[in-house]
Write an enzyme that holds these catalytic residues in place. Structure first.
Site, PDB file in Angstrom:
ATOM      1  N   ASP A 188       0.787  -1.236   0.000  1.00 35.97           N
ATOM      2  CA  ASP A 188       0.000   0.000   0.000  1.00 35.97           C
ATOM      3  C   ASP A 188       0.821   1.289   0.000  1.00 35.97           C
ATOM      4  O   ASP A 188       0.394   2.289  -0.569  1.00 35.97           O
ATOM      5  CB  ASP A 188      -0.953   0.015   1.196  1.00 35.97           C
ATOM      6  CG  ASP A 188      -2.011  -1.072   1.079  1.00 35.97           C
ATOM      7  OD1 ASP A 188      -2.957  -0.888   0.318  1.00 35.97           O
ATOM      8  OD2 ASP A 188      -1.853  -2.113   1.728  1.00 35.97           O
ATOM      9  N   TYR A 245      -9.716  -0.831   3.445  1.00 36.18           N
ATOM     10  CA  TYR A 245      -9.227  -0.697   4.824  1.00 36.18           C
ATOM     11  C   TYR A 245      -8.870   0.732   5.203  1.00 36.18           C
ATOM     12  O   TYR A 245      -8.394   1.492   4.361  1.00 36.18           O
ATOM     13  CB  TYR A 245      -7.965  -1.535   5.034  1.00 36.18           C
ATOM     14  CG  TYR A 245      -8.251  -2.947   5.480  1.00 36.18           C
ATOM     15  CD1 TYR A 245      -8.863  -3.182   6.705  1.00 36.18           C
ATOM     16  CD2 TYR A 245      -7.923  -4.033   4.691  1.00 36.18           C
ATOM     17  CE1 TYR A 245      -9.130  -4.475   7.125  1.00 36.18           C
ATOM     18  CE2 TYR A 245      -8.194  -5.333   5.106  1.00 36.18           C
ATOM     19  CZ  TYR A 245      -8.795  -5.540   6.332  1.00 36.18           C
ATOM     20  OH  TYR A 245      -9.059  -6.809   6.743  1.00 36.18           O
ATOM     21  N   ASP A 258      16.092   5.671  11.322  1.00 36.13           N
ATOM     22  CA  ASP A 258      17.436   6.178  11.066  1.00 36.13           C
ATOM     23  C   ASP A 258      17.911   6.753  12.398  1.00 36.13           C
ATOM     24  O   ASP A 258      17.644   7.903  12.725  1.00 36.13           O
ATOM     25  CB  ASP A 258      17.365   7.253   9.972  1.00 36.13           C
ATOM     26  CG  ASP A 258      18.743   7.757   9.571  1.00 36.13           C
ATOM     27  OD1 ASP A 258      19.712   7.507  10.321  1.00 36.13           O
ATOM     28  OD2 ASP A 258      18.847   8.412   8.516  1.00 36.13           O
TER      29      ASP A 258
HETATM   30 CU   LIG Z   1      -7.346  -7.398   7.868  1.00 35.35          CU
END
Ligand SMILES: [Cu+2]
Ligand SMILES: *[C@@H]1O[C@H](CO)[C@@H](O)[C@H](O)[C@H]1NC(C)=O
Ligand SMILES: *[C@@H]1O[C@H](CO)[C@@H](O)[C@H](O)[C@H]1NC(C)=O
Ligand SMILES: *[C@@H]1O[C@H](CO)[C@@H](O)[C@H](O)[C@H]1NC(C)=O
Length: 708
Positions: free
Chosen positions: A325, A411, A471
Site C-alpha cells: 500500500d 481498509y 534512522d
Molecule cells: Cu485485515
C-alpha cells in the site's frame, strides 16, 4: 534499464521562484508545487503529460547537519517528480532545483510503473461499468443491464501478472454490487475480475473463474446510521442507537502544552520536525530530547517505509492480492481530511498536506495531520504501607499524539505516533474499515483459506505487515544494534554456574554484519539500538533505545512466492544496513524499491540490494534499522460489515540513556511526605480540584464515595 540524462542548463519557466521554506525539511508548499510543474511542462514541451508525483527531495543527512549544527549553507531545495507521458511506457522522473527553477536531472525507468494516485483509482470504475464484456459478465452472475449504475469496483494494484508484466499500466477491478448508492457493497461481491489498462482507459481482459457463482440474493449488510436504524430501530428508539451513552468532553482551559514553530514541534523536552509526503505520510525528523539543557539527538528520521497485505487463498487470481500500500498507493495520497473533534479529541493543531493533481496544480488535503495531547494515566506512583498508604506521590502523565488516517480501498489505517514524557516513542496502528470479500455459493464450504462472515460472503485470510524505517542517531551518528533475549542461565540446576536453577539474564548479541541483523521475532526478544561510545555512568551499559514490538507476525507466504519476491524486507523482523545516500539523495528509503507498481520481484533492488552478500559492517557506524511488524488476520463475523478498530503497537524506550527516572521533574498531582501526614498538612493536591462536579452524579448525591 535506465536512460539517464543530465541537463546542464535549462530554459526557465515564466514563474518567479517561490519563497524559500522556513525549514529545509518542510514539505513543498502549494506555490512550490505550481512553480515546479511549470518547469516540468516546459521541459517536456509538446508532450502530453499527466502529473503523478511532485514532492520534496529531502536534503541528504550530511548537508542537513552541516546547515543545522555547523553553520553551513542551507541545503539545496529540490523537488522530485514523476510524470506519465502519453504513449510512453515506464516512469519518467527527475529532480527540479526549486530555487533556480531548473531541471537538475531527468530519467526514464522501465520495468515498473508509477505509483497509483487517487485519480487513477477513481477513473477505473467508470471504465469498467461501461465495458460491454463486463456488462455481459454482470448479466451472467444475475445483474441485469439496467442495474449497471449499481455495479462498483475497488480498483486494486495488479501486483504483478506475468501475462503483461510492466508493459502496460494496469489495475485489477474487484467487482461488487450495491442495492443503492448509499449501500456498502462488500456483502455483494462478484466472481470475475476485469483488468484495466489505465493509459488506454479500457478493459483489456477479464479473469473468469471456472466455477461461477451468482450474485448473492441476501439482504445487504451495511453500517451507516440509516442502516443501523433499519436493523435495530424500535418504535421507542427509532435510531436503534444505544441509549446509555453520555457526552465525554475534554477541556484544556489553558490550551496545549506543545509549541509548533512551522513544522517544528517542541513538547516536554522532545523536539522534532513533522514532515509529510505522498508516500510515507508522516515523517518525523531530527528528533532530540532536552536532558536538563543538553539537547541529545535520538533519531534522524522515522517513518513507515512500506507495507504489504498478502492474502492467503491459493486459488487464481487471488494470489494477486498482496497490495504494497505505501509503495503502490501511498500513505500520503490516500490520507483522509480529518474532522474537527471526531478523528481526534481535545485542543487540536492540524497540518494540511499538499500534492500535485494530474494537471500539475497544487491539491490540498485539509487537516491531514492531527496533533493533540491526551491524558496518559499514571506516570509513576508510590505509597508507604507504614502509615496505611498515606505517604504518597502520584504523578499523572500526558501524551502527545501526531496522527493521520489513510484509506487503502477497503481498509483504514489509523496511525498514531505517540510521545510519552519519559522519552518513550510509540507507534499505535488502529486497523478498521472493511474486509476484502469474495462471493461464495449458498452452501459452499469456504474451507480453511477464509471465513464466511455473512451469507455468501467469504473473507480471505491475510496479513497486514509494515516496514518501520528507523534512522537512529542515539547520542551521535554512529550507532550499533543488537538483539536482547531473556535467557535462562547456562548450566543445569545443581551445576556451579546455576546451582539453584533459577538464573536468567539479558543475552545481547551485537550485529557485526548485515547478515547478523536478519533476525526474527521470538516471544522473549527485544532489540537495542545504541551508541557504543556513550556509556551510562551507573549501569556501565551503552546509551540505548530499545525496540519493544510484540505484534511481529512472520510472513507466511513461502520462498519463491510473488509476495516474498516483491517484499524482500518482510522475510525478517529486523534488517540493519549502513546508511547511504545515492546520486539522487535517496538514502535507502524504500525497501521494495523506488517504484513498486508492477515490479516482478526479480533483480537486486530495495532491501535485497542493501542486504547484498550480507557482509557490510554495521557496528558503530551510521545505520538504518528496518522493522517488520503487524498482524495476521483471520476474519470473523465481528469484523463485518465494518471492522471495530483492531489495535497493534510498538515502542522505542530509552534504556541506559538517562541516569535516573527522567520524569521526576513532572509535577505530582498528589504528594504527601510522612511528616506532612503526621502533622495533618495538605502537601500537594491538585487531584481533588480536578474532580469534575458531575462526578457525584455518577453515584447519586448520597454516595459516600467522594472526598469531603
Ligand atoms: Cu485485515
Ligand atoms: C460537551 O460536548 C457536547 C458535544 O459532544 C456538547 O453538546 C456539550 O455542550 C458539551 N458540554 C460541556 C459542558 O461543554
Ligand atoms: C528467519 O525466518 C526466515 C523465514 O522467514 C528464515 O529463512 C530464516 O532462517 C530465519 N532466521 C533465523 C535467524 O532464524
Ligand atoms: C563513525 O564511523 C565511521 C566508520 O563507519 C568513522 O569513519 C567515523 O569516524 C565515526 N565517527 C565518529 C564520530 O565516531
Amino acid at each position: 534499464m535506465e536512460r539517464l540524462q543530465q541537463i546542464a542548463s535549462q530554459a526557465t519557466a515564466s514563474v518567479a521562484p517561490p519563497p524559500p521554506p522556513a525549514h529545509p525539511l518542510d514539505p513543498l508548499s502549494p506555490q512550490e508545487i505550481k512553480a515546479v510543474s511549470a518547469v516540468i511542462l516546459e521541459h517536456y514541451k509538446g508532450k502530453q503529460l499527466t502529473f503523478n508525483t511532485i514532492t520534496l527531495r529531502e536534503p541528504i543527512k550530511r548537508a542537513y547537519y552541516e546547515w543545522k549544527e555547523k553553520n553551513g549553507p542551507a541545503p539545496p531545495r529540490l523537488a522530485y517528480y514523476v510524470v506519465v507521458e502519453k504513449g510512453v511506457n515506464g516512469v519518467q522522473e527527475g529532480v527540479v532545483d526549486v530555487a533556480s527553477l531548473t531541471v537538475a536531472l531527468s530519467k526514464s525507468t522501465d520495468g515498473v510503473q508509477p505509483i497509483l494516485t487517487p485519480h487513477d483509482l477513481q477513473a477505473t470504475e467508470e471504465i469498467v461499468r461501461s465495458d460491454p464484456r463486463v456488462i455481459r459478465q454482470c448479466e451472467i452472475v444475475g445483474i441485469p443491464k439496467e442495474e449497471m449504475k449499481n455495479v462498483y469496483c475497488d480498483a486494486w494494484t495488479i501486483g504483478y501478472d506475468e501475462r503483461w508484466g510492466a508493459s502496460r499500466r494496469l489495475q485489477q477491478a474487484l467487482m461488487y454490487w450495491r442495492s443503492d448508492e448509499d449501500d456498502s457493497h462488500y456483502s455483494h461481491p462478484l466472481d470475475f475480475c476485469p483488468i484495466v489498462d489505465m493509459n488506454e482507459g479500457k478493459v483489456i481482459y477479464i479473469d473468469i473463474p471456472n466455477r461461477r457463482r451468482q450474485v448473492s440474493k441476501h439482504k445487504h449488510s451495511s453500517f451507516h446510521p440509516k442502516h443501523v436504524a433499519e436493523k435495530f430501530g424500535t418504535p421507542e428508539n427509532p435510531s436503534g442507537f444505544r441509549q446509555d451513552d453520555t457526552p465525554y468532553n475534554v477541556t484544556q482551559p489553558n490550551g496545549v502544552s506543545f509549541k509548533m514553530t512551522g513544522h517544528v514541534m517542541e513538547w516536554s523536552n522532545f523536539k522534532f520536525h513533522i514532515g509529510f509526503n505522498y508516500r510515507e505520510g508522516i515523517v518525523l525528523s531530527d528528533m532530540t530530547y532536552n536532558d536538563h539543557g543538553n539537547e541529545r539527538p535520538l533519531f534522524h528520521r522515522i517513518s513507515l517505509s512500506e507495507m504489504i497485505v498478502p492474502y492467503g487463498c491459493p486459488d487464481f487470481p487471488h494470489q494477486r492480492k498482496h497490495a504494497l500500500d505505501i509503495g503502490e498507493y501511498g500513505a500520503g495520497y490516500c490520507t483522509n481530511p480529518l474532522a474537527l473533534g471526531c478523528d481526534c479529541k481535545g485542543v487540536i493543531h492540524y497540518m494540511d498536506a499538499h500534492f500535485t493533481d494530474k494537471a500539475g496544480e497544487a491539491l490540498t488535503v485539509k487537516n491531514a495531520v492531527c496533533i493533540h495531547e491526551e491524558d496518559d494515566g499514571l506516570l509513576f506512583k508510590h505509597s508507604d504501607f507504614r502509615d496505611d498508604f498515606q505517604t504518597t506521590v502520584v504523578t499523572r502523565g500526558k501524551k502527545l499524539i501526531v496522527s493521520q488516517i489513510f484509506t487503502a480501498a477497503n481498509y483504514e489505517y489509523c496511525l498514531y505516533w505517540i510521545f510519552r514524557q519519559d522519552g518513550t516513542i510509540k507507534l499505535e496502528v488502529r486497523l478498521t474499515g472493511i474486509l476484502n470479500t469474495f462471493v461464495c455459493g449458498e452452501d459452499e464450504d469456504v474451507g480453511k483459506w477464509g471465513t464466511q462472515v455473512y451469507p455468501q460472503v467469504n473473507a480471505h485470510n491475510h496479513q497486514h505487515l509494515f516496514s518501520l524505517r528507523l534512522d537512529p542517531r542515539i547520542d551521535g551518528d554512529n550507532n550499533s544494534a543488537s538483539t536482547s533475549d531473556a535467557a535462562s542461565g547456562d548450566g543445569e540446576t545443581g551445576s556451579t554456574q546455576n546451582m539453584y536453577g533459577n538464573a536468567f539474564y539479558a543475552k545481547k548479541t551485537v550485529f557485526k554484519t548485515v547478515a547478523d541483523s536478519l533476525t526474527n521475532a521470538t516471544t522473549t526478544r527485544t532489540w537495542d539500538i545504541f551508541n557504543p561510545s556513550k556509556i551510562n555512568k551507573f549501569s556501565g551499559k551503552p546509551s540505548s533505545y530499545k525496540l519493544v514490538s510484540t505484534w511481529a507476525s512472520p510472513l507466511l507466504a513461502k520462498e519463491g512466492s510473488l509476495v516474498r519476491k516483491r517484499a524482500p524486507w518482510a522475510a525478517y523482523t529486523t534488517e540493519v544496513v549502513p546508511y547511504r545516500d545515492d546520486d539522487l539523495g535517496y538514502g535507502r528509503l524504500y525497501p521494495s524499491g523506488e517504484h513498486v507498481a508492477q515490479w516482478s520481484g526479480d533483480g537486486s533492488r530495495g532491501m535485497r540490494e542493501w542486504i547484498g552478500n550480507g557482509e557490510d559492517k554495521i557496528e558503530n557506524t551510521d545505520i538504518l534499522l528496518f522493522h517488520t511488524f503487524g498482524i495476521t488476520h483471520f476474519p470473523a463475523p465481528e469484523d463485518f460489515p465494518v471492522m471495530p478498530t483492531e489495535i497493534f503497537d510498538l515502542m522505542l524506550r530509552p534504556r541506559h540513556f538517562f541516569t535516573e527516572n527522567p520524569v521526576l521533574d513532572v509535577k505530582p498531582s498528589y504528594a504527601k511526605t510522612t511528616t506532612e501526614v503526621k502533622q495533618g498538612l495538605t502537601g500537594t493536591d491538585t487531584c481533588s480540584l480536578n474532580v469534575d462536579k458531575t462526578s457525584r452524579l455518577a453515584f447519586a448525591e448520597t454516595s459516600s464515595c467522594c472526598k469531603k
